[in-house]
Scaffold this motif. Structure first.
Motif, PDB file in Angstrom:
ATOM      1  N   LEU A 166       2.951   3.051  -3.307  1.00 15.61           N
ATOM      2  CA  LEU A 166       1.606   3.512  -4.197  1.00 15.61           C
ATOM      3  C   LEU A 166       0.987   5.217  -4.488  1.00 15.61           C
ATOM      4  N   VAL A 167       1.533   5.588  -5.196  1.00 12.42           N
ATOM      5  CA  VAL A 167       0.494   6.985  -4.860  1.00 12.42           C
ATOM      6  C   VAL A 167      -0.748   7.499  -5.884  1.00 12.42           C
ATOM      7  N   ASP A 168      -1.115   8.026  -4.753  1.00 14.15           N
ATOM      8  CA  ASP A 168      -3.101   8.066  -5.107  1.00 14.15           C
ATOM      9  C   ASP A 168      -3.809   6.911  -5.626  1.00 14.15           C
ATOM     10  N   GLY A 169      -2.916   5.658  -4.506  1.00  7.26           N
ATOM     11  CA  GLY A 169      -3.908   4.404  -4.698  1.00  7.26           C
ATOM     12  C   GLY A 169      -3.591   3.648  -6.134  1.00  7.26           C
ATOM     13  N   LYS A 170      -2.324   4.954  -6.956  1.00 11.35           N
ATOM     14  CA  LYS A 170      -1.752   4.242  -8.067  1.00 11.35           C
ATOM     15  C   LYS A 170      -0.330   3.733  -8.417  1.00 11.35           C
ATOM     16  N   GLU A 191       1.173  -1.430   0.011  1.00 11.22           N
ATOM     17  CA  GLU A 191       0.343   0.169   0.025  1.00 11.22           C
ATOM     18  C   GLU A 191       1.245   1.370   0.426  1.00 11.22           C
ATOM     19  N   ASP A 192       1.923   1.301   1.568  1.00 12.37           N
ATOM     20  CA  ASP A 192       2.555   1.756   0.852  1.00 12.37           C
ATOM     21  C   ASP A 192       3.900   2.818  -0.313  1.00 12.37           C
ATOM     22  N   ALA A 203      -3.997   1.324 -10.861  1.00 10.97           N
ATOM     23  CA  ALA A 203      -3.989   1.082  -9.822  1.00 10.97           C
ATOM     24  C   ALA A 203      -3.742  -0.662  -9.548  1.00 10.97           C
ATOM     25  N   PRO A 205       3.067   4.207  -9.449  1.00 13.14           N
ATOM     26  CA  PRO A 205       3.986   4.837  -9.603  1.00 13.14           C
ATOM     27  C   PRO A 205       4.700   5.289 -11.009  1.00 13.14           C
TER      28      PRO A 205
END
Ligand code: MSP
Length: 483
Positions: free
Chosen positions: A138-142, A135-136, A149, A144
């Motif tokens: 990801l950037v804005d759930g996507k 999870e950590d 996503a 990078p």
């Protein structure tokens, strides 16, 4: 005779190669050519990583069957590497029968070591990376790197006991400073291991495309587990002769996949009782406007087109000279043009042309006996042995610049009116230097090096070889006027 085994990553075939891919492959080629020049027998592998979900998606998009799509793309990659003068000895495809055999044999070994168990994986999977993500990361759930996503998946897999090898790998890296290079990559890898290694899943359910899991019809091999094994396949695993080539001397990889090669791969090898590769070198990225060049980001530049415009050797020179090997660097057409014009057309091409023209004009092309002097090449060799490719090129350019300066000082065009003997000595000195420069350039610019050697072959100038780095708008400048 010594042996040397060097590899490139194997490439995903969801699109054509871009210059980022060309970069690692050219670097490996330079090292392969250098080792051959040093007298080693070289095994040099590159190829395609085909058993991936990305391949399935790309084939669907192209409206082709998997078989047709993989054949067309593998051919495209191979043709690109041929165009870039890559002297590979094996182009491996992970759909090759000997690879499937090697993967099957290897998994049986790992199983016999008691390092596999069944479990349920639940988490995020990025098809772009073909890897699970946290999870950590990801950037804005996507993701990078891929701008998408990741999929949430929950599935039954085989797990590999990576955690069991944590201490052994840590110790190996600490005791073998040459194992992970450069230093910055080594520190990243060490920090990652110290945070604690978790077992990872090495199979996927059958609905995904992949090599069948031995003894379980419901599972296929996780694509990274299969891909890493290509290096053993090329060595001849599981045959007895694999020991002739394994362990590999050098894996050239991009920095995004160093972790796979410096943590997962050694653990797999330890489990199967195989030796570890001697060095994994993690290169930096070529970026455009500070972003990684990538198919997914749509900023890819086709190396074949660049090579068609500037010549293969110019592209090879630019990519390797422009950034410190192991660091990131910006790709720019302006810099490529600038380097082409200053280093290649003016400093090198012009120099060769000038010397050839003067010998032709003053001595009817006859060079005579060459002096036996040669420059100390220790700094160049040291740089090559440490894989500091940009530094090695810098050393060659000191000689190129030095010879230009020598001619400026000796002014052969003036000597032609006053001292023919000294003129002959100066030009012979220049030819000896150029032949030495050609030797040192051979791994980097194979065609150029051969052309320089051909220009001054057998004591006579061969003027049919022609200008080395001509270009429409710069040809005027590079034409030599003998004063
Ligand atoms: N298939 C895996 C590798 C398996 S190796 C056992 C893979 N493939 S890839 O096609 O995505 O990338 C292959 C290599 O190209 C990686 O080393 C990657 O770092 C490198 N590069 C991709 N883009 C790059 C740049 N822009 N610059 C430099 N190298 C880059 O990962």
């Amino acid at each position: 005779m010594a042996k040397f085994y060097v590899t490139t990553p194997i490439y995903y075939i969801n699109d054509k190669p871009h210059i980022g891919h060309a970069y690692a492959t050219i670097a490996a080629d330079v090292i392969a050519r250098y080792r051959r020049q040093q007298g080693d027998t070289v095994l040099f592998s590159t190829g395609t990583d085909e058993n991936s979900q990305k391949t399935v998606q790309a084939a669907e998009k192209a409206g082709k069957s998997l078989e047709e799509y993989t054949n067309v793309m593998a051919q495209e990659w191979q043709a690109t590497f041929n165009d870039l003068a890559i002297s590979y000895t094996r182009f491996i495809r992970t759909t090759d029968p000997d690879h499937i055999k090697a993967v099957t044999a290897f998994i049986k070994k790992v199983e016999a070591s008691g390092d596999l168990y069944r479990g349920t994986y639940e988490g995020l999977y990025c098809v772009g990376h073909e890897a699970f993500m946290r999870e950590d990361e990801l950037v804005d759930g996507k993701c990078p790197d891929h701008g998408k996503a990741p999929e949430h998946i929950k599935e039954d897999n085989y797990f590999f006991k990576l955690s069991k090898y944590q201490d052994q790998i840590l110790k190996h890296i600490e005791e073998h400073p040459e194992f992970v290079q450069p230093e910055s990559r080594r520190n990243e890898v060490l920090a990652f291991i110290k945070r604690g290694l978790q077992d990872f899943s090495v199979s996927r359910p059958k609905k995904v495309w992949g090599i069948p899991w031995p003894g379980d019809k419901e599972q296929v091999v996780y694509v990274w587990f299969d891909a890493l094994l290509n290096y053993l396949t090329v060595a001849g695993y599981p045959g007895k002769d694999a020991a002739d080539w394994w362990p590999a001397d050098l894996h050239i990889v991009g920095k995004d996949i160093t972790k796979f090669h410096c943590i997962y791969w050694p653990a797999m090898l330890l489990s199967a009782g195989e030796a570890l590769p001697k060095t994994v070198f993690g290169t930096g990225f070529f970026t455009i406007d500070e972003r990684k060049i990538s198919k997914s980001l749509g900023n890819a530049i086709n190396p074949r087109e660049l090579a068609a415009n500037y010549g293969v050797d110019a592209l090879r020179y630019y990519l390797l000279r422009e950034i410190t090997f192991g660091h990131d660097g910006e790709f720019s057409y302006e810099r490529l043009e600038a380097v082409y014009n200053s280093d290649l057309a003016n400093e090198l091409g012009n120099l060769v042309q000038r010397v050839a023209v003067m010998i032709t004009k003053y001595f009817s092309g006859v060079i005579g006996d060459l002096p036996t002097h040669s420059h100390d090449t220790t700094p160049y060799e040291e740089a090559m042995d440490k894989y500091q490719l940009d530094r090695a090129l810098e050393e060659v350019w000191l000689l190129v610049k030095g010879l230009n300066q020598y001619l400026e000082e000796e002014k052969p065009w003036k000597l032609s009116k006053t001292d023919t003997e000294q003129l002959a000595a100066v030009l012979r000195h220049a030819v000896a230097d150029l032949l030495q420069i050609a030797q040192l350039l051979l791994p980097f610019l194979p065609t150029t090096a051969q052309r320089i050697a051909a220009t001054f072959k057998d004591g006579k100038v061969d003027s049919t070889v022609g200008l080395l780095f001509p270009k429409s708008d710069t040809i005027e400048e590079t034409e030599i006027k003998v004063k």
